[in-house]
Design an enzyme around this catalytic site. Structure first.
Site, short mmCIF file in Angstrom:
data_model
loop_
_atom_site.label_atom_id
_atom_site.label_comp_id
_atom_site.label_asym_id
_atom_site.label_seq_id
_atom_site.Cartn_x
_atom_site.Cartn_y
_atom_site.Cartn_z
N GLY A 110 15.02 -14.23 3.50
CA GLY A 110 15.03 -15.64 3.13
C GLY A 110 15.42 -15.91 1.69
N ASP A 111 15.25 -14.93 0.82
CA ASP A 111 15.66 -15.07 -0.59
C ASP A 111 15.94 -13.67 -1.13
OD1 ASP A 111 16.27 -16.10 -3.07
OD2 ASP A 111 14.19 -16.40 -3.67
N TYR A 112 16.87 -12.98 -0.47
CA TYR A 112 17.13 -11.59 -0.81
C TYR A 112 18.01 -11.50 -2.05
CZ TYR A 112 17.52 -6.61 -0.18
OH TYR A 112 17.43 -5.25 -0.37
N CYS A 113 17.36 -11.43 -3.19
CA CYS A 113 18.07 -11.33 -4.46
C CYS A 113 17.48 -10.19 -5.28
CB CYS A 113 18.02 -12.65 -5.21
SG CYS A 113 16.38 -13.25 -5.56
N ASN A 116 13.89 -9.92 -6.42
CA ASN A 116 12.88 -9.82 -5.35
C ASN A 116 12.80 -8.43 -4.72
OD1 ASN A 116 12.07 -12.41 -5.74
ND2 ASN A 116 13.34 -13.25 -4.12
#
Length: 185
Positions: A110-113, A116
């Site tokens: 969902g927020d694979y950066c 993270n």
């Protein structure tokens, strides 16, 4: 789990600490090709999680219902051109919906950066910020990965990421998902 707390409509979950540093820490960036490999393999690992009993849904219908709620509640009013109405946003959302390719459903972070992922001694030791995790198209994560690589490392590393992930990038599909991302961001 250390603690779970609910206040009004917000839930807070405190987990145990993951040893290591984030993917944007100077230590993690000493070997950028290695970092990209870890980053790609980590996402492949997440996308391999079975979705059969996952109650968290970020499929198209859920995503567009959420975007419609944001429009109706006025959260996105700052995006309306001067003299326009929320119908401008509804039209833009309908345009995105008309361009959607078929879904390739997997479990998504969902927020694979890079900030993270957690790295310890040259290995991926964990992931953080699972607030938007659930069932969705893998391109939801690809957009975040693409953007973070370009922003934090430079665009030349994007092709290595997709090679290591094991999938060729579909620029047209990425473009549609970028539009979705930008719409609600």
């Amino acid at each position: 789990m250390v603690c779970f707390h609910e206040e009004d409509n917000t839930q807070y979950l405190l987990m145990t600490r993951i040893a290591g540093v984030s993917g944007v820490h100077e230590y993690a960036m000493t070997d950028i090709p290695g970092l990209i490999r870890l980053f790609a393999h980590g996402l492949r690992e997440i996308h391999a999680v079975p979705v059969d009993s996952c109650p968290l849904n970020w499929r198209f219908e859920r995503y567009f219902a959420w975007a419609t709620d944001l429009i109706d509640s006025g959260v996105l009013d700052g995006q309306i051109p001067k003299g326009g109405t929320r119908n401008v946003l509804r039209g833009e959302l309908a345009g995105i919906r008309a361009d959607l390719p078929s879904e390739d459903v997997v479990f998504t972070h969902g927020d694979y950066c890079l900030p993270n992922i957690i790295i310890l001694n040259g290995h991926l030791s964990g992931y953080i910020d699972w607030g938007y995790a659930g069932i969705g198209d893998r391109y939801l994560d690809f957009v975040a990965a693409y953007n973070t690589i370009r922003r934090n490392l430079g665009g030349r590393w994007v092709s290595l990421f997709f090679r290591e992930y094991g999938q060729e990038l579909d620029p047209a599909k990425l473009s549609v998902y970028q539009r979705i991302h930008d719409f609600v961001d």
